[in-house]
Design an enzyme around this catalytic site. Sequence first.
Site, PDB file in Angstrom:
ATOM      1  N   SER A  60       0.794  -1.231   0.000  1.00 17.84           N
ATOM      2  CA  SER A  60       0.000   0.000   0.000  1.00 17.84           C
ATOM      3  C   SER A  60       0.826   1.281   0.000  1.00 17.84           C
ATOM      4  CB  SER A  60      -0.950   0.017   1.206  1.00 17.84           C
ATOM      5  OG  SER A  60      -2.042  -0.834   0.977  1.00 17.84           O
ATOM      6  N   LYS A  63       0.018   3.721  -2.662  1.00 17.06           N
ATOM      7  CA  LYS A  63      -0.983   4.785  -2.567  1.00 17.06           C
ATOM      8  C   LYS A  63      -0.352   6.171  -2.430  1.00 17.06           C
ATOM      9  CE  LYS A  63      -4.610   1.840  -0.596  1.00 17.06           C
ATOM     10  NZ  LYS A  63      -3.966   0.652  -0.041  1.00 17.06           N
ATOM     11  N   SER A 115      -5.757   3.711   4.470  1.00 19.06           N
ATOM     12  CA  SER A 115      -5.187   2.829   3.447  1.00 19.06           C
ATOM     13  C   SER A 115      -6.282   2.094   2.681  1.00 19.06           C
ATOM     14  CB  SER A 115      -4.218   1.811   4.069  1.00 19.06           C
ATOM     15  OG  SER A 115      -3.402   1.214   3.086  1.00 19.06           O
ATOM     16  N   LYS A 222       3.450   6.517   4.730  1.00 16.57           N
ATOM     17  CA  LYS A 222       2.496   5.467   4.366  1.00 16.57           C
ATOM     18  C   LYS A 222       2.998   4.084   4.762  1.00 16.57           C
ATOM     19  CE  LYS A 222      -1.333   4.062   2.679  1.00 16.57           C
ATOM     20  NZ  LYS A 222      -1.265   2.976   3.674  1.00 16.57           N
TER      21      LYS A 222
END
Length: 337
Positions: A60, A63, A115, A222
């Site tokens: 993730s 992202k 997320s 992140k």
Amino acid sequence: MLKKGILVLAFTLLCGAVAVSRAFALEEGDISAKAAVLYCPDTGEVLFAKNKDMRLPMASTTKIMTSLLAIESNTPDLNVIVSEQMVSVEGSSMGLLPGDSVTLRNLIYGMLLESGNDAATVTAYVLGDTLQGFAGMMNAKAKEIGMQNTNFITPSGLDAEEHYSTAYDMALLAAYAVDNPEFAAACSLKSIRVDYGNPPYMRTLSNHNRLLDSYEGCFGIKTGFTKKSGRCLVSAAKRDGVTLVCVTLNAPNDWADHQKLFDYGFETVKSADLPVEDTLSLSVVGGKASSVRVEGAYSPKVVFSDSLPEVQNEIFLKPFEYAPVKKGQVLGSVVYR
């Protein structure tokens, strides 16, 4: 009596990377990650590397790119009606359902805090029309940033063949992203209240990045995890004028890895104020005073490792200015080399 103007300083540092004097040793074996990079955006210097160019899935942390493209679209208030196709995705979610109304801004929060794979997929359809179209946008941006060993397939980071990056490339992406004030503000939020749904109602989105609470100066970025990729983490921290970006891919002890790497980096890299000329004056035509005193708009810093580099400056000042001269008016610039 001299009046005051403002001389805005344009800061350019061309010294490049310099030799590093390590305050303490940090070896590859001290870091649990399969690949890791500690990067200083201010100097372009890689302070620590472990398999930095190894192509790996990045979960993730993908992202970062998806939300960056959403921010750069400059349509934060665009309202989206969610379709069933847009939310037919597994994994983490911000809770979107078919028929929901949600803004692009709230999709960005949904990606960076919760997320949400659903938020990333909706964003991809909105900006790219198809998932393949959006992947093309992601890869074009990656090329622009200089990510030479990266290929995006999914907007969320769910595993896919040929969806990969490297610790170094993700560091370049992170440095680029946090240079955007809107992105930096969003990824640093610990939580936020937003409204969406059918009809929209208020909900709380919470950030999963523990470093925001546990490491002084951390402001993002992140987290990520899949069974294939393992634990992935991209973070940024700032202390005393120094910004550092840290990336770990497939790291069983990612929180500890990042704390070690940041501690190491902030011991290695320092900053110092650059001299600002404060005795300049500029001739004024048609005013009550024949000249105004000119001062710097801010105090620039130089970021360095090892020892303070020799810095030279060049002042570019207008030959004169017509009255009236107002406080805050730009009258020139200084370039530091």
